[in-house]
Design a protein around this motif. Structure first.
Motif, PDB file in Angstrom:
ATOM      1  N   ASN A   8       0.322  -9.033  -3.501  1.00 55.78           N
ATOM      2  CA  ASN A   8       0.844 -10.243  -2.885  1.00 55.78           C
ATOM      3  C   ASN A   8       2.289 -10.086  -2.421  1.00 55.78           C
ATOM      4  N   GLU A   9       2.779  -8.861  -2.417  1.00 53.08           N
ATOM      5  CA  GLU A   9       4.156  -8.605  -2.038  1.00 53.08           C
ATOM      6  C   GLU A   9       4.213  -8.052  -0.623  1.00 53.08           C
ATOM      7  N   MET A  10       5.109  -8.618   0.200  1.00 49.23           N
ATOM      8  CA  MET A  10       5.254  -8.141   1.565  1.00 49.23           C
ATOM      9  C   MET A  10       5.948  -6.781   1.562  1.00 49.23           C
ATOM     10  N   PRO A  11       5.474  -5.838   2.379  1.00 48.76           N
ATOM     11  CA  PRO A  11       6.160  -4.539   2.462  1.00 48.76           C
ATOM     12  C   PRO A  11       7.528  -4.717   3.106  1.00 48.76           C
ATOM     13  N   PRO A  12       8.451  -3.824   2.837  1.00 40.81           N
ATOM     14  CA  PRO A  12       9.773  -3.908   3.467  1.00 40.81           C
ATOM     15  C   PRO A  12       9.645  -3.918   4.984  1.00 40.81           C
ATOM     16  N   TYR A  13      10.490  -4.707   5.628  1.00 44.55           N
ATOM     17  CA  TYR A  13      10.427  -4.858   7.084  1.00 44.55           C
ATOM     18  C   TYR A  13      10.807  -3.552   7.771  1.00 44.55           C
ATOM     19  N   ARG A  14       9.989  -3.172   8.760  1.00 46.29           N
ATOM     20  CA  ARG A  14      10.272  -1.996   9.580  1.00 46.29           C
ATOM     21  C   ARG A  14       9.959  -2.341  11.034  1.00 46.29           C
ATOM     22  N   ARG A  50      12.119   5.195  18.917  1.00 45.99           N
ATOM     23  CA  ARG A  50      11.128   6.203  19.271  1.00 45.99           C
ATOM     24  C   ARG A  50      11.167   6.413  20.784  1.00 45.99           C
ATOM     25  N   ILE A  51      11.241   7.644  21.225  1.00 44.02           N
ATOM     26  CA  ILE A  51      11.230   7.951  22.656  1.00 44.02           C
ATOM     27  C   ILE A  51       9.797   8.232  23.090  1.00 44.02           C
ATOM     28  N   GLU A  52       9.266   7.400  23.980  1.00 46.19           N
ATOM     29  CA  GLU A  52       7.871   7.504  24.394  1.00 46.19           C
ATOM     30  C   GLU A  52       7.779   8.387  25.646  1.00 46.19           C
ATOM     31  N   ASP A  53       7.880   9.689  25.406  1.00 47.07           N
ATOM     32  CA  ASP A  53       7.920  10.676  26.492  1.00 47.07           C
ATOM     33  C   ASP A  53       6.613  11.454  26.587  1.00 47.07           C
ATOM     34  N   ILE A  54       5.516  10.722  26.783  1.00 54.28           N
ATOM     35  CA  ILE A  54       4.207  11.390  26.880  1.00 54.28           C
ATOM     36  C   ILE A  54       3.686  11.436  28.313  1.00 54.28           C
ATOM     37  N   LEU A 186      -3.200   4.915  22.666  1.00 44.72           N
ATOM     38  CA  LEU A 186      -3.413   5.774  21.504  1.00 44.72           C
ATOM     39  C   LEU A 186      -2.091   6.116  20.831  1.00 44.72           C
ATOM     40  N   ALA A 187      -1.132   6.603  21.606  1.00 41.31           N
ATOM     41  CA  ALA A 187       0.122   7.094  21.030  1.00 41.31           C
ATOM     42  C   ALA A 187       0.880   5.988  20.304  1.00 41.31           C
ATOM     43  N   VAL A 188       0.937   4.813  20.899  1.00 31.36           N
ATOM     44  CA  VAL A 188       1.734   3.746  20.289  1.00 31.36           C
ATOM     45  C   VAL A 188       1.133   3.300  18.960  1.00 31.36           C
ATOM     46  N   VAL A 189      -0.190   3.246  18.879  1.00 28.00           N
ATOM     47  CA  VAL A 189      -0.830   2.820  17.639  1.00 28.00           C
ATOM     48  C   VAL A 189      -0.694   3.886  16.553  1.00 28.00           C
ATOM     49  N   VAL A 190      -0.951   5.143  16.908  1.00 31.52           N
ATOM     50  CA  VAL A 190      -0.819   6.227  15.929  1.00 31.52           C
ATOM     51  C   VAL A 190       0.600   6.275  15.381  1.00 31.52           C
ATOM     52  N   ASP A 191       1.593   6.151  16.261  1.00 31.57           N
ATOM     53  CA  ASP A 191       2.994   6.231  15.822  1.00 31.57           C
ATOM     54  C   ASP A 191       3.396   5.028  14.981  1.00 31.57           C
ATOM     55  N   ASP A 192       2.978   3.837  15.390  1.00 28.00           N
ATOM     56  CA  ASP A 192       3.345   2.645  14.620  1.00 28.00           C
ATOM     57  C   ASP A 192       2.709   2.668  13.231  1.00 28.00           C
ATOM     58  N   ILE A 193       1.494   3.197  13.138  1.00 28.77           N
ATOM     59  CA  ILE A 193       0.858   3.330  11.829  1.00 28.77           C
ATOM     60  C   ILE A 193       1.630   4.318  10.964  1.00 28.77           C
ATOM     61  N   GLU A 194       1.933   5.485  11.525  1.00 23.71           N
ATOM     62  CA  GLU A 194       2.605   6.524  10.741  1.00 23.71           C
ATOM     63  C   GLU A 194       4.012   6.108  10.335  1.00 23.71           C
ATOM     64  N   GLN A 195       4.699   5.373  11.191  1.00 23.03           N
ATOM     65  CA  GLN A 195       6.060   4.942  10.867  1.00 23.03           C
ATOM     66  C   GLN A 195       6.076   3.691   9.995  1.00 23.03           C
ATOM     67  N   GLY A 196       4.929   3.134   9.708  1.00 17.95           N
ATOM     68  CA  GLY A 196       4.860   1.962   8.846  1.00 17.95           C
ATOM     69  C   GLY A 196       5.488   0.720   9.445  1.00 17.95           C
ATOM     70  N   ILE A 197       5.372   0.556  10.776  1.00 17.43           N
ATOM     71  CA  ILE A 197       5.980  -0.593  11.454  1.00 17.43           C
ATOM     72  C   ILE A 197       5.266  -1.878  11.021  1.00 17.43           C
ATOM     73  N   THR A 198       6.049  -2.835  10.548  1.00 16.47           N
ATOM     74  CA  THR A 198       5.463  -4.091  10.053  1.00 16.47           C
ATOM     75  C   THR A 198       5.485  -5.204  11.090  1.00 16.47           C
TER      76      THR A 198
END
Length: 305
Positions: A8-14, A50-54, A186-198
């Motif tokens: 029930n605890e919110m993860p730290p904001y990212r 994050r630099i989105e240079d794809i 694809l790239a934005v979702v994979v990166d946001d998941i890995e970086q733990g963006i809340t």
């Protein structure tokens, strides 16, 4: 040791700001950068860049370094090392391999011209064709996501309930292009998941693609972030400031007036005395006075450069 998050605890904001190096930052870019920064810092969170240079054909040499120099000049300092999408191919391939194992991908040979002639929304013809022909040529095809459980709506922290066009939200969209480049979705979702963006704070021009990204989050069995879509700066209706339409780059030598105007754009009640402040003082004031309730609930605001 990493602190575990209780049920029930919110993860730290990212939060994050993720520009593409297709040119220098302009006033519209600054709105997204400042809004995401103030939202993160007012929540005692981390702000990442994050630099989105794809997409090499759209990139301008030296733009990545100039973007980072501009952020620093405006006092917008990131909290963790920069991530460059051009260095993340292994992560994107791993995501594609898992989606393939889950039977959520297929090869598509349809061109943009073919799709436009059929009404502009892809009708899934190669999904059906592949069942007959086994596989289209991998050398001449894109990889599409089987959007079997589409997301049609979501809650935005500023705009509330956002219902999207069913045909757009349900389309099987591309994850890897015919030229071998990875798609933004694809790239934005994979990166946001890995970086733990809340929470993702960005321009309202990206409101519609959110439903596609949410469908990917579900397919990857990942927790979804919250969203705040800020109004974009437009020089005339439906014509946002952008690098493509020649928006001027930000002045690095005297950032305070432009930063002050960004606060005004975001409806922060700025005291004119702050024009004599440093960038640090102005941003600290912004963090202390920031609240989503102040934001204009508009998708765009007409703005004179």
């Amino acid at each position: 040791m990493t602190k575990s998050v209780q049920p029930n605890e919110m993860p730290p904001y990212r939060g994050r700001f993720a520009p593409s190096p297709s040119g220098p930052l302009h006033f519209g870019s600054l709105i997204a950068a400042v809004g995401s920064y103030l939202q993160a810092k007012s929540n005692q969170g981390k702000w990442l860049v994050r630099i989105e240079d794809i997409d090499p054909p759209r990139e301008v040499p030296g733009a990545s370094d100039l973007i980072l120099k501009t952020l620093t000049s405006y006092g917008l300092h990131w909290d963790e090392p920069i991530i460059y999408q051009s260095q993340r191919s292994d992560a994107y391939e791993a995501a594609l391999n898992q989606l393939d194992l889950d039977q959520r991908l297929y090869h598509c040979i349809c061109t943009r011209k073919m799709i436009q002639s059929a009404g502009g929304i892809y009708q899934g013809s190669c999904r059906e064709k592949e069942r007959r022909d086994n596989r289209n040529s991998e050398d001449e095809s894109a990889l599409r996501f089987i959007n079997s459980t589409p997301t049609l709506s979501f809650i935005d922290q500023l705009h509330g309930h956002c219902q999207m066009d069913k045909a757009f939200a349900s389309e099987d969209f591309i994850l890897k292009r015919r030229d071998g480049l990875y798609a933004y979705q694809l790239a934005v979702v994979v990166d946001d998941i890995e970086q733990g963006i809340t929470e993702i704070v960005r321009g309202s021009d990206l409101l519609e693609p959110t439903v596609r990204q949410l469908a990917l989050y579900a397919a990857m069995k990942a927790s979804t972030p919250k969203y705040v879509h800020l109004p974009v700066a437009a020089t005339k209706p439906n014509f946002k400031l952008s690098k493509q339409n020649g928006a001027p780059g930000l002045d690095l030598s005297n950032p305070i007036p432009t930063l002050y105007r960004a606060f005004q754009f975001l409806n922060l009640p700025v005291n004119p005395a702050l024009l004599d402040a440093s960038t640090e003082e102005l941003l600290n004031w912004g963090v202390a006075h920031w609240h989503i309730q102040y934001l204009p609930k508009q998708r765009e605001i007409l703005f004179t450069t």
